[in-house]
Design a protein around this motif. Structure first.
Motif, PDB file in Angstrom:
ATOM      1  N   PHE A 177       0.642  -1.193  -0.317  1.00  0.00           N
ATOM      2  CA  PHE A 177      -0.295  -0.214   0.242  1.00  0.00           C
ATOM      3  C   PHE A 177       0.640   1.385   0.162  1.00  0.00           C
ATOM      4  O   PHE A 177       0.314   2.084  -0.984  1.00  0.00           O
ATOM      5  N   SER A 178       2.107   1.248   0.571  1.00  0.00           N
ATOM      6  CA  SER A 178       2.724   2.422   0.645  1.00  0.00           C
ATOM      7  C   SER A 178       3.889   2.191  -0.349  1.00  0.00           C
ATOM      8  O   SER A 178       3.839   4.227  -0.827  1.00  0.00           O
ATOM      9  N   GLU A 179       4.485   1.360  -0.827  1.00  0.00           N
ATOM     10  CA  GLU A 179       4.727   1.501  -2.321  1.00  0.00           C
ATOM     11  C   GLU A 179       3.803   2.405  -2.999  1.00  0.00           C
ATOM     12  O   GLU A 179       4.435   3.220  -4.028  1.00  0.00           O
ATOM     13  N   LEU A 180       2.852   1.803  -3.464  1.00  0.00           N
ATOM     14  CA  LEU A 180       2.188   2.295  -4.289  1.00  0.00           C
ATOM     15  C   LEU A 180       1.376   3.847  -4.669  1.00  0.00           C
ATOM     16  O   LEU A 180       1.465   4.037  -4.958  1.00  0.00           O
ATOM     17  N   LEU A 181       1.550   4.054  -3.197  1.00  0.00           N
ATOM     18  CA  LEU A 181       1.227   5.687  -3.226  1.00  0.00           C
ATOM     19  C   LEU A 181       2.371   6.715  -3.261  1.00  0.00           C
ATOM     20  O   LEU A 181       2.449   7.467  -3.615  1.00  0.00           O
TER      21      LEU A 181
END
Length: 569
Positions: A177-181
């Protein structure tokens, strides 16, 4: 309390990324009195606050029994997040803070995720906020919320985070999730890709968990926890206790309460260096720069070695157009006294870059982002230093990080502007291919009018920024003369001059109004208004008196045009 908070810190570091050694220390203030805690309180149910400071961070707590420990654990999570490389939305950080706030030691492990009854009771009896409301929520909105709405946001954030933490692969999904953001994916889409359902679907599952009271706990390793013999407990001298409290109040924006505390302390301890430094801080807050300089220099003469004193003197020298070499000397003294002072590293790097020392500037700015990896201004400054040093790939990476960490439209615009500058650098021409012709539309816009004066105000009330430039000061017989220029593209304003490195426009009145020459595209001349029709004869009022004349509407000053460039004098 200290032992249990150390356990909490150890557990959270084991399951996430630990706070880096470069981070400043944290000081915990626990007040017995509600009246003493009140200046720091945001809502009726609030028992704690995390506040980053200049020399150290603060966690301020109200002594409220079991809730004191929960509030302390909650704020420690926020501090850890502040130094994390990961960028997470506000609801998830708030949910993490509550999820770990119930931590309980169990041998060599710890139990996390215990139910929070207040949240469950609220969620079981209230209407839930839609997913869109959580997606757009930011921490800076909490101050403007009613207690009821804030409680609902915190409760839903906790329930949703608890749900996401239950699967065995929770950490992998959260990192995804963090990497996608980071890569620029919109939050709703990133949520669905990382967790395999929409946020609306996840909230529906969380509502079912509330109805069933299904909130399973997890056991996690505690790691090595400092024992009572490995840390010191000491009695803080009265003068230090007073000034620590005053510093925390100033950091929290409570100037009146801080001023009272500092002035009382200075009367009790007139020759204490920290008291003199406190008077200097107060004078700076009141924009009395002569008094601030006197007090800071007096503090140093009395033996003060605080990094903040050197830092404030550097700021004072810079903002009053003093010697650049003196600024550099004071900043180097500040980072030597406290290598965790990120703002000092940032200003040092900015000053070195102005002198053309790009490699030295990049090294200083790298220290700044090491301490605070979520500060967009630091990354943007580092990108410009690497760009000046000819390091295009590191500059591009820094520009991307500046964009990812931006928290305001102005920071986003500056990061995007840096990215465009890096991509538009002139490249060697490939052999056998025709040269590249730059379209006229890519060339910098030219101003057709200029105005010189002091930049006294940046009005950010709307998406279109208004720059107020005072061309003549007020006198006993006349008002100040101000020219208003507008821009909805702050990243495209050309900045020049000795102060050009301070690129972020600070909203509101400017602390020290710089002298600028502004180039602008003049607004079209307004057409002459049509002549008003002849006024009808006034009808008599009561008892034959003429009706009173209507008061004219107050004149609103129209902008003179669009701001194109600012040349700092």
């Amino acid at each position: 309390m200290l032992r249990q908070l150390l356990e909490m810190n150890s557990v959270f570091s084991a399951v996430t990324n630990p706070v880096p050694e470069t981070a400043p220390p944290v000081r915990i203030l626990a007040f017995r009195s509600k009246a003493d805690f009140q200046p720091f309180q945001h809502g009726a149910a609030n028992h704690g606050l995390y506040q980053p400071g200049t020399e150290c961070d603060y966690i301020v707590l109200l002594d409220a029994g079991e809730e004191t420990l929960r509030a302390g654990r909650h704020e420690l999570v926020h501090r850890s997040m502040n130094y994390s490389q990961s960028m997470l939305p506000g609801w998830l950080e708030e949910g993490f803070a509550d999820y770990f706030s119930t931590l309980q030691r169990k041998g060599d492990k710890a139990v996390v995720g215990r139910p929070i009854q207040n949240h469950i009771d609220l969620l079981a009896s209230s209407e839930w906020l839609p997913a869109a409301r959580l997606l757009e929520w930011r921490h800076d909105q909490a101050k403007n919320m009613t207690d009821g709405v804030a409680a609902q946001v915190y409760a839903q954030s906790w329930a949703l985070t608890h749900l996401l933490m239950q699967p065995p692969d929770a950490r992998v999904k959260l990192e995804r999730f963090s990497e996608l953001l980071k890569s620029g994916v919109a939050q709703a889409a990133a949520f669905e890709q990382a967790f395999g359902r929409t946020m609306d679907q996840a909230l529906a599952e969380a509502r079912q968990a509330v109805a069933a009271k299904r909130f399973p706990t997890r056991e996690v390793p505690v790691g090595v926890v400092p024992q009572p013999g490995s840390f010191q407990v000491k009695t803080v001298p009265d003068v230090e206790a007073r000034l620590v409290r005053a510093d925390a109040l100033l950091a929290h924006g409570k100037k009146a309460e801080a001023a009272k505390m500092i002035n009382e302390t200075a009367k009790r301890y007139p020759d204490h260096p920290a008291a003199a430094a406190g008077l200097g801080q107060l004078a700076m807050a009141n924009t009395d720069y002569a008094a601030a300089r006197t007090q800071f220099e007096r503090a140093l003469a009395l033996g003060d070695k605080q990094a903040s004193t050197y830092y404030e003197l550097a700021m004072l020298t810079r903002d009053t157009h003093g010697s650049e070499e003196t600024v550099l000397e004071r900043l180097r003294q500040a980072v030597q006294a406290n290598p965790s002072l990120a703002d000092a590293w940032y200003l040092l790097g900015s000053a070195l870059l102005r002198q053309g020392k790009a490699a030295e500037a990049a090294e200083a700015l790298r220290h700044a982002v090491d301490v605070l990896p979520r500060n967009s201004m630091y990354w943007e400054g580092l990108g410009r230093a690497w760009q000046a040093a000819g390091q295009r790939e590191p500059a591009r990476m820094a520009a991307q990080r500046a964009m990812q960490t931006a928290t305001t439209p102005e920071q986003s615009a500056m990061a995007q502007g840096l990215g465009r500058e890096i991509e538009q650098n002139v490249r060697p021409k490939p052999a056998g291919k025709p040269g590249v012709v730059t379209p006229k539309t890519w060339e910098p816009r030219q101003a057709d009018a200029t105005v010189t004066g002091k930049l006294v105000l940046v009005d950010c009330a709307t998406a279109t920024l208004k720059f107020h430039i005072q061309t003549a000061a007020a006198t006993a017989k006349s008002k100040a003369q101000v020219t208003i220029l507008v821009s909805d593209k702050p990243n495209q304003i050309m900045l020049r001059g000795n102060s050009g490195q301070k690129r972020e426009f600070v909203c509101g009145p400017q602390r020290i109004a710089p002298l600028v020459e502004a180039g602008y595209a003049a607004a079209p001349a307004a057409a002459e208004p049509p002549a008003p029709p002849p006024a009808a004869p006034a009808k008599p009022g009561k008892q034959g008196r003429p009706a009173p004349k209507a008061k004219p509407a107050p004149a609103v000053q129209a902008p003179a045009g669009e701001l194109i460039s600012l040349d700092f004098k």
